[in-house]
Design an enzyme around this catalytic site. Structure first.
Site, short mmCIF file in Angstrom:
data_model
loop_
_atom_site.label_atom_id
_atom_site.label_comp_id
_atom_site.label_asym_id
_atom_site.label_seq_id
_atom_site.Cartn_x
_atom_site.Cartn_y
_atom_site.Cartn_z
N ARG A 48 0.84 -1.20 0.00
CA ARG A 48 0.00 0.00 0.00
C ARG A 48 0.88 1.25 0.00
O ARG A 48 1.89 1.30 0.71
CB ARG A 48 -0.93 0.00 1.22
CG ARG A 48 -1.94 -1.10 1.13
CD ARG A 48 -3.07 -0.99 2.14
NE ARG A 48 -3.78 -2.27 2.19
CZ ARG A 48 -4.70 -2.65 1.31
NH1 ARG A 48 -5.05 -1.84 0.34
NH2 ARG A 48 -5.27 -3.85 1.40
N ASP A 49 0.45 2.24 -0.80
CA ASP A 49 1.19 3.51 -0.85
C ASP A 49 1.07 4.19 0.50
O ASP A 49 0.00 4.24 1.11
CB ASP A 49 0.63 4.40 -1.97
CG ASP A 49 1.57 5.52 -2.32
OD1 ASP A 49 2.11 5.51 -3.44
OD2 ASP A 49 1.78 6.42 -1.48
N HIS B 258 7.50 1.18 -10.93
CA HIS B 258 6.32 0.81 -10.15
C HIS B 258 5.05 1.22 -10.89
O HIS B 258 5.00 2.26 -11.53
CB HIS B 258 6.34 1.43 -8.76
CG HIS B 258 6.59 2.91 -8.73
ND1 HIS B 258 7.86 3.44 -8.88
CD2 HIS B 258 5.76 3.96 -8.59
CE1 HIS B 258 7.79 4.76 -8.82
NE2 HIS B 258 6.52 5.11 -8.66
P1 AMP Z 1 6.18 8.11 -8.04
O1 AMP Z 1 5.87 9.57 -7.87
O2 AMP Z 1 5.45 7.50 -9.19
O3 AMP Z 1 7.67 7.84 -8.06
O4 AMP Z 1 5.54 7.40 -6.78
C1 AMP Z 1 6.22 7.05 -5.63
C2 AMP Z 1 5.20 6.64 -4.62
O5 AMP Z 1 5.84 5.95 -3.58
C3 AMP Z 1 4.45 7.82 -3.98
O6 AMP Z 1 3.05 7.67 -4.24
C4 AMP Z 1 4.78 7.69 -2.50
O7 AMP Z 1 3.72 8.05 -1.66
C5 AMP Z 1 5.15 6.23 -2.38
N1 AMP Z 1 6.07 5.88 -1.30
C6 AMP Z 1 7.24 6.50 -0.96
N2 AMP Z 1 7.81 5.88 0.07
C7 AMP Z 1 6.99 4.84 0.41
C8 AMP Z 1 7.04 3.83 1.41
N3 AMP Z 1 8.04 3.75 2.28
N4 AMP Z 1 6.03 2.93 1.46
C9 AMP Z 1 5.00 3.00 0.59
N5 AMP Z 1 4.90 3.94 -0.37
C10 AMP Z 1 5.88 4.84 -0.46
#
Ligand code: AMP
Length: 115
Positions: A29-30, A101
Site C-alpha cells: 500500500r502507498d 512501479h
Molecule cells: P512516483 O511519484 O510514481 O515515483 O511514486 C512514488 C510513490 O511511492 C508515492 O506515491 C509515495 O507516496 C510512495 N512511497 C514512498 N515511500 C513509500 C514507502 N516507504 N512505502 C509506501 N509507499 C511509499
C-alpha cells in the site's frame, strides 16, 4: 548508486503493508494514498524507469505486473467499478522513486486530465 526505498522494502529493511508477493513481483500500500485503494506493484528486479523497459526482455514481467493489478483490483473490490493504472516517468511524469512501479488506484471517480 544507493538502494532505493523500494529495494529496501523488497529486502525487508524497512516495513511496508505488503499485499501481494511472488518470486518476481511485490505489491504494497502507498504510504500517502491518493485514493481509497492505492497500491504500488513493483518488479523485484531493479529497473529505474519506464525508459529501461524493453518488450523483448521484459514482456513476461510486464504480464505479471498486469496479472497482479487485476488480481488485487478483484481482491480490493474495485474491479467492477473500474480503476486506474499509472506509471510516472522522470521529472515531467512526476516520478519520485527510481524503481519501476505501477500505481493501482481505485475506490473513487478518477478525473481527466490528470494533474
Ligand atoms: P512516483 O511519484 O510514481 O515515483 O511514486 C512514488 C510513490 O511511492 C508515492 O506515491 C509515495 O507516496 C510512495 N512511497 C514512498 N515511500 C513509500 C514507502 N516507504 N512505502 C509506501 N509507499 C511509499
Amino acid at each position: 548508486m544507493g538502494k532505493t526505498i523500494f529495494s529496501k522494502i523488497i529486502d525487508r529493511e524497512i516495513p511496508a503493508d505488503i499485499v501481494y508477493e511472488t518470486d518476481n513481483i511485490l505489491a504494497f500500500r502507498d504510504i500517502n494514498p491518493q485514493a481509497p485503494v492505492h497500491i504500488l506493484i513493483i518488479p523485484k528486479v531493479e529497473i529505474p524507469t519506464v525508459r529501461e523497459v524493453k518488450g523483448s526482455e521484459h514482456a513476461a514481467l510486464l504480464g505479471e505486473l498486469f496479472d497482479a493489478a487485476n488480481e488485487l483490483a478483484e481482491k480490493e473490490g474495485i474491479s467492477k467499478e473500474g480503476f486506474r493504472l499509472v506509471f510516472n516517468c522522470d521529472k515531467n511524469g512526476g516520478q519520485v522513486v527510481y524503481h519501476l512501479h505501477m500505481h493501482l488506484l481505485g475506490g473513487r471517480q478518477m478525473r481527466w486530465p490528470p494533474g
